[in-house]
Design an enzyme around this catalytic site. Structure first.
Site, PDB file in Angstrom:
ATOM      1  CB  CYS A  52      -0.962  -0.096   1.197  1.00 35.99           C
ATOM      2  SG  CYS A  52      -2.273   1.259   1.365  1.00 35.99           S
ATOM      3  CG  ASP A  97      -6.621  -1.274  -5.153  1.00 38.47           C
ATOM      4  OD1 ASP A  97      -7.317  -0.150  -4.774  1.00 38.47           O
ATOM      5  OD2 ASP A  97      -5.510  -1.345  -4.930  1.00 38.47           O
ATOM      6  CG  HIS A 153      -5.701  -1.392  -1.514  1.00 37.04           C
ATOM      7  ND1 HIS A 153      -4.812  -0.960  -2.336  1.00 37.04           N
ATOM      8  CD2 HIS A 153      -5.334  -1.037  -0.165  1.00 37.04           C
ATOM      9  CE1 HIS A 153      -3.798  -0.351  -1.762  1.00 37.04           C
ATOM     10  NE2 HIS A 153      -4.259  -0.548  -0.454  1.00 37.04           N
TER      11      HIS A 153
END
Length: 277
Positions: A156, A213, A245
């Site tokens: 991330c 995502d 995600h």
């Protein structure tokens, strides 16, 4: 009460224990890696303005270990990131995850994701790159790390940093970026984004992204792919069509076991192919 100086704060800061408040309750499929045969725990990394805490895991015996920098999500160096370090150590790496938000705040005690984002938004890229330089230096000089076999991986927020640090430090042999943001506005704190450095990137980076995502649109991933075609880095991007995600984060509902396991295998193969392991 006497005000604590910034230097003193950094020096006395400690690592998160367990998982951050904002991700409670923890998903039932959380992976736990033991520290048998490892030296694992908190260490201090000397940086320009003091010290920052980090989590280090390495085999108890041996030397000249390949080094892997493990870059945190916005939730800090909590139990999941520490577990990832232990997974690497079980494979023979010196794995180290520096706490890169420590000057801006302690995200582990925040329960609101918006509050965490406010802390993270104050973190300058220049500070992060400098701290990672210091971490590499510490790993090689103080922790039996091999200066010629250094890799980086991040998740991330850390995925974005993985791309940027691979461009910043040619000493890196290879990187693996898990669903890191690729585009954005240029600001004083974040002057460049991965798409801006893609065409000149020399270090091979493997990008692992989810087709579902909602925070990183597939068109931005394809934009990055196009930019990489003009570089000499041999970088690649894989998109898992059905993955959301944070599909590697086994402590969260976003976890997708199949894609996570496949991505982990591809990471190992990528590091081996490019001389990290």
């Amino acid at each position: 009460m006497k005000e604590i100086s910034r230097r003193q704060f950094i020096t006395t800061a400690t690592l998160t224990t367990g998982f951050v408040v904002a991700v409670q309750p923890v998903f039932a499929k959380v992976i736990t890696t033991d520290s048998k045969g490892l030296t694992a725990g908190a260490v201090k990394i000397p940086v320009k303005d003091g010290e920052i805490p980090a989590y280090r895991a390495v085999p108890k015996t041996g030397k000249n270990f390949p080094v892997v920098l493990v870059i945190q999500e916005i939730f800090g160096v909590h139990e999941h990131i520490q577990d990832v370090c232990r997974r690497f150590a079980k494979l023979g790496y010196l794995a180290i995850a520096p706490e890169l938000f420590v000057r801006q705040g302690d995200v582990s005690k925040l329960s609101n994701i918006d509050e965490i984002r406010q802390v993270v938004a104050k973190v300058p890229d220049a500070q992060v790159l400098s701290d990672l330089d210091a971490t590499v230096n510490w790993a090689v000089k103080s922790a039996k790390g091999n200066a010629k076999r250094i890799g980086i991986t991040g998740f991330c927020w850390g995925g974005r940093i993985t791309w940027l640090y691979a461009a910043h430090n040619p000493q890196i042999k290879a990187g693996v970026a898990w669903y890191g943001r690729l585009v954005g506005n240029s600001t004083e704190l974040t002057p460049q984004h991965p798409v801006d450095i893609a065409s000149t990137l020399k270090v091979p980076v493997l990008g692992l992204y989810g087709g579902k995502d909602t925070g990183i649109p597939v068109d931005t991933v394809e934009q990055m792919r196009d930019r990489l075609k003009s570089s000499n880095s041999k970088s690649q991007i894989i998109i898992y069509p059905d993955a959301p995600h944070a599909f590697f984060a086994d402590y969260r509902p976003s976890y997708r076991e199949q894609e996570a396991k496949e991505g982990w295998q591809k990471l190992q193969a990528w590091f081996k192919q490019h001389g990290v392991s």
